[in-house]
Write a protein that holds these residues in place. Sequence first.
Motif, PDB file in Angstrom:
ATOM      1  N   MET A  70     -34.994 -87.375  -2.354  1.00 40.10           N
ATOM      2  CA  MET A  70     -35.626 -86.742  -3.275  1.00 40.10           C
ATOM      3  C   MET A  70     -36.380 -87.863  -4.261  1.00 40.10           C
ATOM      4  O   MET A  70     -35.920 -88.883  -4.770  1.00 40.10           O
ATOM      5  CB  MET A  70     -34.527 -85.972  -4.447  1.00 40.10           C
ATOM      6  CG  MET A  70     -35.163 -85.390  -5.539  1.00 40.10           C
ATOM      7  SD  MET A  70     -34.027 -85.045  -6.725  1.00 40.10           S
ATOM      8  CE  MET A  70     -33.060 -83.455  -6.234  1.00 40.10           C
TER       9      MET A  70
ATOM     10  N   MET B 106     -27.427 -84.684  -6.357  1.00 45.32           N
ATOM     11  CA  MET B 106     -27.960 -83.769  -7.580  1.00 45.32           C
ATOM     12  C   MET B 106     -28.733 -82.408  -6.999  1.00 45.32           C
ATOM     13  O   MET B 106     -28.921 -82.462  -5.759  1.00 45.32           O
ATOM     14  CB  MET B 106     -28.718 -84.376  -8.467  1.00 45.32           C
ATOM     15  CG  MET B 106     -30.112 -85.042  -7.769  1.00 45.32           C
ATOM     16  SD  MET B 106     -31.084 -85.793  -9.377  1.00 45.32           S
ATOM     17  CE  MET B 106     -31.697 -84.504 -10.259  1.00 45.32           C
TER      18      MET B 106
ATOM     19  N   MET C 160     -33.953 -90.915  -4.550  1.00 47.35           N
ATOM     20  CA  MET C 160     -32.601 -90.682  -4.241  1.00 47.35           C
ATOM     21  C   MET C 160     -32.626 -90.326  -2.784  1.00 47.35           C
ATOM     22  O   MET C 160     -33.510 -89.741  -2.130  1.00 47.35           O
ATOM     23  CB  MET C 160     -32.037 -89.595  -4.931  1.00 47.35           C
ATOM     24  CG  MET C 160     -32.117 -89.655  -6.310  1.00 47.35           C
ATOM     25  SD  MET C 160     -31.381 -88.204  -7.197  1.00 47.35           S
ATOM     26  CE  MET C 160     -29.594 -88.205  -6.814  1.00 47.35           C
TER      27      MET C 160
ATOM     28  N   MET D 244     -38.234 -88.800  -7.703  1.00 46.18           N
ATOM     29  CA  MET D 244     -38.362 -88.343  -9.036  1.00 46.18           C
ATOM     30  C   MET D 244     -38.983 -89.379  -9.873  1.00 46.18           C
ATOM     31  O   MET D 244     -39.086 -90.562  -9.378  1.00 46.18           O
ATOM     32  CB  MET D 244     -36.833 -87.955  -9.594  1.00 46.18           C
ATOM     33  CG  MET D 244     -35.612 -88.407  -8.844  1.00 46.18           C
ATOM     34  SD  MET D 244     -34.279 -87.844  -9.210  1.00 46.18           S
ATOM     35  CE  MET D 244     -34.137 -87.407 -10.920  1.00 46.18           C
TER      36      MET D 244
HETATM   37 CU   LIG Z   1     -32.826 -86.524  -8.105  1.00 47.54          CU
END
Ligand SMILES: [Cu+2]
Length: 98
Positions: free
Chosen positions: A42, A72, A49, A44
């Motif tokens: 991920m 998350m 992540m 961000m």
């Molecule tokens: Cu994240």
Amino acid sequence: MITLANAGGELRQGSNQFRIEFRSARTNALVDVGTVRLGATMTMPGMAMTGTLSVTPAAQPGVYEVAGDFGMAGSWKMALEWNGPAGRGSTDFEGGVR
Ligand SMILES: [Cu+2]
């Protein structure tokens, strides 16, 4: 053609168990694709992540059990790779984690 199935019908934050099935687009029969790897990332602002995923072949050829952990909720980029008797391939897809 690849179908992704998990018991709950969706991915959730934390630990997950789901199955990946590889099927022929022509016959819909399960296809043994050999070694399978699945990654999850991920992106961000300011950080990337990584999810933890392990893939284990099930007794039935073409079926793979995945144990995964997502830190998350949100949209994860999933990278699926396989290499075996049916050749080598890869695909990226979006995994929505709630
Ligand atoms: Cu994240």
